[in-house]
Design an enzyme around this catalytic site. Structure first.
Site: not given
Length: 480
Positions: A199, A291
């Protein structure tokens, strides 16, 4: 839930257990032979040794952890972060064995565990993304083609993981082949998967993440942002909430984007959506961590919400008791990750015995700690000793408080990131809010830290001398 097993160690195991106990639920600790005398083991109602020191022989043994949980009639497993916290198949096995998994569903973990699958999932929600390709590659010629198309500099990233592993910045085409090979090899050894993607490299980014919470009834809220731009080796060391660069409109926009990301994978529980923020105030979706984050305490300070308690409530089927409009930011919080690392030696891990370990305390100071004086810092795990967090009405107050707390934190026997933290909090670039993820590269060097430390020592010596002379003068004064 009457009993929860915490499948982790160190400061996070202890921090999670404190909330579990506060909720009137019994705790079970698991530990390796290296952690036999660790605080989390002493704190738990029950504790079981699950293997030898290396994590592959203990904390990563999912089947063994489930076996212990069943033997002790455990109702839920909280994974903390790291180890098995983002392991979809472990989450699935826990559920299959009739134990509640205190985290998102395995589908969400799986989707967000692959950076490419994550991008694919959020595409239809119109969330901004960094220009690049949406499929993994290993072919250098193809990589050159893509890089020319999106323009250098580019970023090569491992598809299967994070933490800066398998990540390479490439400024020029001639370096691409070599850096591709290195990134693939690093990704293979770290994650068992060498696929990478490319990217556009955002030159002066800030790293801003949004905390989300979702229940099983379709309610999703965000708990504002955390600024995590002070990093070494692409890993965070200093975090704060809120960020100095966001105004209310942008905060709302990024918060809504994070909620959409959570919707895209049917998210449940606490999670974090990470964004890159460029110098033109554009933000781009980076990834989602499925998480609890290391830096969750700064969010708890500014919102007054215990995220672990919310994780447990959601896991046992409760609805969120607040809506987005009930949430607001109060004050400012700072966090320093206290690693057993030597900031004068390129942050190399520092092992040894904690000869002296005295902790700071006081109003507005929180320490999530996993060690005690006299303990050895093991070589087998992440070198984090503790997290030092402070809270103030203003950013300046939180900064001053954390500098004082660093001075009061006494560690002898190993090197730590405490002096580095003080360097950051005292630096003009940080204090002004004018910094990005290149802070360490731009401003930090071992020499700069040594110079700062010497300056402080000289100042302390001058003050001591002044006090001594003043006392001496008073002693000389004749008494009437």
């Amino acid at each position: 839930m009457k009993k929860i097993l915490v499948a982790n160690r160190g400061e996070i195991a202890l921090r999670v257990m404190k909330t579990i106990r506060k909720m009137g639920i019994k705790t079970v600790a698991v530990f390796s032979t290296a952690d036999r005398n660790a605080p989390h083991v002493k704190f738990a109602d029950e504790a079981v040794c699950i293997g030898q020191a290396p994590s592959s022989e203990s904390y990563l043994k999912g089947d063994k952890i489930i076996e212990v949980a069943k033997e002790l009639n455990v109702d839920g497993i909280h994974p903390g972060y790291g180890f098995l916290s983002e392991n979809a198949s472990f989450a699935q096995k826990v559920e299959k064995n009739g134990i509640t998994w205190i985290g998102p569903g395995s589908k969400a973990i799986e989707i967000m565990g692959s950076k490419l699958a994550a991008k694919d999932a959020v595409k239809k929600y119109g969330i901004p993304m960094v220009p690049g390709i949406d499929k993994a590659i290993t072919d250098t010629e193809k990589a050159k083609e893509i890089a020319r198309d999106i323009g250098f500099p580019i970023l090569i990233k491992a598809s299967a993981g994070g933490g800066g592993k398998g990540m390479r910045i490439v400024e020029k085409e001639k370096d691409l082949e070599d850096q591709m090979k290195r990134a693939i090899s690093e990704a293979e050894s770290a994650f068992g998967d060498g696929s990478v993607f490319i990217e556009k490299y955002v030159a002066s980014p800030r790293h801003i993440e949004i905390q989300v919470l979702a229940d099983t009834y379709g309610n999703i809220v965000h708990l504002f942002e955390r600024e995590c731009s002070i990093q070494r080796r692409h890993q965070k060391v200093v975090e704060e909430a809120p960020s100095v660069v966001l105004d209310e409109a942008l905060r709302k926009e990024m918060g809504e984007a994070a909620v959409k990301v959570a919707k895209a994978c049917d998210y449940v529980g606490a999670g974090t959506v990470e964004f890159l923020f460029d110098e033109n105030r554009n933000f781009y979706f980076l990834e989602m961590n499925t998480r609890l984050q290391v830096e969750h305490p700064v969010t708890e300070f500014i919102t007054g919400i215990d995220l672990v308690e919310q994780q447990i409530r959601v896991a046992r089927g409760e609805k969120l008791k607040f809506a987005q409009e009930d949430l607001s930011i109060r004050g400012h919080a700072m966090e320093l990750r206290v690693y057993a690392e030597d900031p004068l030696e390129d942050f190399m891990p520092s092992t040894g015995r904690l000869e002296k370990y005295q902790l700071p305390s006081g109003e507005g100071i929180r320490l999530d700690n996993g060690f005690e004086e006299g303990m050895d810092v093991p070589i087998y795990y992440d070198p984090m000793l503790a997290k030092l967090i402070t809270y103030g009405e203003t950013r300046e107050e939180a900064i001053q408080l954390i500098i004082k707390a660093i001075d009061d934190y006494i560690v002898e026997g190993v090197s730590t990131t405490l002096p580095f933290g003080k360097f950051v909090f005292q630096h003009e670039a940080f204090r002004s809010g004018n910094f990005d993820t290149h802070f360490v590269k731009k401003y930090y060097s071992p020499e700069a830290l040594e110079e700062e430390t010497e300056k402080e020592a000289r100042l302390a010596a001058l003050i001591a001398l002044k006090e001594y002379l003043k006392d001496k003068e008073q002693l000389r004064l004749p008494h009437n």
